[in-house]
Design an enzyme around this catalytic site. Structure first.
Site, PDB file in Angstrom:
ATOM      1  N   ASP A 116      60.025  55.902  27.172  1.00  0.00           N
ATOM      2  CA  ASP A 116      60.723  55.410  25.974  1.00  0.00           C
ATOM      3  C   ASP A 116      61.499  56.464  25.194  1.00  0.00           C
ATOM      4  OD1 ASP A 116      58.114  56.388  25.537  1.00  0.00           O
ATOM      5  OD2 ASP A 116      57.827  55.224  23.716  1.00  0.00           O
ATOM      6  N   GLU A 182      55.154  55.304  24.955  1.00  0.00           N
ATOM      7  CA  GLU A 182      54.293  56.439  24.591  1.00  0.00           C
ATOM      8  C   GLU A 182      54.398  56.732  23.099  1.00  0.00           C
ATOM      9  OE1 GLU A 182      52.585  59.962  23.526  1.00  0.00           O
ATOM     10  OE2 GLU A 182      54.762  59.816  23.478  1.00  0.00           O
ATOM     11  N   GLU A 183      55.576  56.476  22.531  1.00  0.00           N
ATOM     12  CA  GLU A 183      55.782  56.767  21.099  1.00  0.00           C
ATOM     13  C   GLU A 183      55.094  55.730  20.212  1.00  0.00           C
ATOM     14  OE1 GLU A 183      57.082  59.504  20.259  1.00  0.00           O
ATOM     15  OE2 GLU A 183      58.398  60.150  21.882  1.00  0.00           O
TER      16      GLU A 183
END
Ligand code: NI
Length: 445
Positions: A116, A182-183
């Site tokens: 991402d 992941e963020e």
């Protein structure tokens, strides 16, 4: 030749032919590991332009967390073109998983890349700079790969291509995990490593170890940084509501002041770090980032709300810190005639590199990068959801240099900033490192 001599002769002949057969079996083994790794390195070097082209494409068309539709499509098409044994799409929303079975028996090794971008408008002067826009929290925002996840995807696509060309010589199975979000997923959604693990990404086939890397814009290209044990912090959310009794601010003794209590609590929380935590062994951060209470100078309100973040680098210290925060907040509140509701939400665990695995694989990193280019990093108080896999199986996460060698870390643009940029010459070391980790781990080294 009598019968006895004949028997001896036959026995000898049999023994010689057995050993010749064993020899021929041995020499039939196509490559030793050193030869295999040299061939993998050559392949990694030959596909460097492809890896860079993929990265530039992802960089130009970044997507936000849980919205990595185009990225996933490009990845899946590539994995399918390599004729992997299995390509699974839509894992953990937009994740893609590839499975490559080697020609020889061995363990299941997982490799992970995150996919991402971030809601940041790119300011870097690059021909492939992002012009992408998307909706985020109800606003239109620019989207940018400002953390380098574009390079992670490109590197892992490269690893899949290289390893698939030598599949007959590989021991065991390699699982390529391309992970969204992941963020952090958008509000109200699940996503990231936690969801992929929940959907069984490590179960079928059952992975026994996982490796991951993060490009680093402040580490020179060609350098690898790692740390045994806690490398990146757990990030937990802290919410405290101090309940008092509102009163005219001119006669505070008539009520129970949650504002004063909140001030003492904030100060007291710092003693959880400075007086109660073993900070020389394991760093701890407790920060209150938001406080809200009351609406006028002459009214003491009924309650105050605070929000903060807790960072730790050791799973046991994490539990102790949570306990101490609860104790300090509730006891201080009580001493002021108020009460404190403390809610700690565990978000990301500590990125904890299994010490035994790290020790075992260090020679591999040193061999691939050169001993002088492998360095121990200080612990990082930022978080990384690779930690979720490491809760399930031993894992090793490391930083891969992505900074122009002529720059100093002070000049280098930081991650999550609009001017973020990478030196692409560092990518091939990432491809080689993953390939060598697979070969050496499956060889028991
Ligand atoms: Ni990142």
């Amino acid at each position: 030749m009598d019968r006895k001599q004949l028997l001896i002769a036959f026995t000898l002949l049999f023994a010689v032919s057995i050993s010749a057969f064993a020899q021929s079996k041995k020499s039939a083994k196509p490559l030793d590991d050193t030869q295999l790794k040299t061939q993998l390195d050559n392949l990694a070097e030959s596909i460097e332009p492809k890896v860079i082209a993929w990265r530039r494409d992802f960089h130009e068309f970044p997507e936000l967390s849980n919205r990595e539709f185009r990225t996933a499509k490009v990845i899946a098409e590539h994995l399918e073109s390599l004729k992997l044994d299995e390509v699974r799409k839509g894992v953990g929303k937009t994740g893609v998983v590839g499975v490559l079975k080697g020609g020889l028996p061995g363990p299941v090794v997982a490799l992970r890349a995150d996919m991402d971008g971030l809601p940041i408008t790119e300011k870097a002067d690059l021909p492939f700079a992002s012009k992408a826009k998307a909706e985020y929290n109800g606003h239109e925002v620019g989207v940018m790969h400002a953390c380098g996840h574009d390079s992670h995807v490109a590197i892992l696509m490269g690893v899949a291509e290289v390893l698939s060309q030598k599949r007959q010589q590989l021991r065991g199975t390699v699982v390529f995990i391309f992970q969204p979000a992941e963020e952090g997923p958008p509000a109200g959604e699940r996503g990231g490593a936690e969801l992929m693990v929940a959907e069984g990404v490590l179960d079928n086939p059952k992975a026994e170890v996982i490796f991951g890397l993060h490009i680093n814009s402040m580490t020179p290209a060609g350098v690898i940084r790692y740390r045994a044990g806690g490398m990146m912090a757990s990030a937990d959310q802290l919410y405290i509501k101090v309940n008092g009794k509102g009163v005219h601010a001119s006669r505070p003794w008539g009520g129970n002041d949650p504002i004063t209590a909140a001030a003492y609590i904030i100060a007291g929380l710092q003693t959880v770090v400075s007086r109660m935590s073993p900070i020389t062994d394991s760093p701890v951060v407790v920060s209150i980032g938001s406080i809200e209470g009351g609406n006028r100078g002459n009214i003491i309100p009924d309650f105050v709300e605070m929000r903060g973040t807790i960072r730790t680098l050791d799973p046991e210290v994490r539990e102790e810190v949570h306990e101490n925060i609860r104790k300090v907040a509730t006891n201080i509140a009580e001493s002021q005639g108020t009460t404190a509701e403390v809610v700690i939400t565990k978000a990301t665990p500590t990125t904890f590199n299994n010490p035994e695995l790290t020790r075992k694989m260090l020679p591999t990193l040193e061999a691939v990068a050169g001993e002088e280019n492998v360095k121990v990093t200080l612990p990082i108080t930022g978080a990384e959801d690779f930690a979720e896999y490491q809760l399930k199986i031993p894992g090793l996460f490391f930083f891969l240099g992505g900074m122009d060698k002529n720059m100093s870390p002070e000049q280098a643009p930081e991650h999550h900033t609009a001017g973020f940029r990478l030196d692409e010459s560092g990518f091939t070391l990432g491809v080689k490192a993953f390939c060598h980790l697979v070969v050496d781990y499956s060889g028991g080294k």
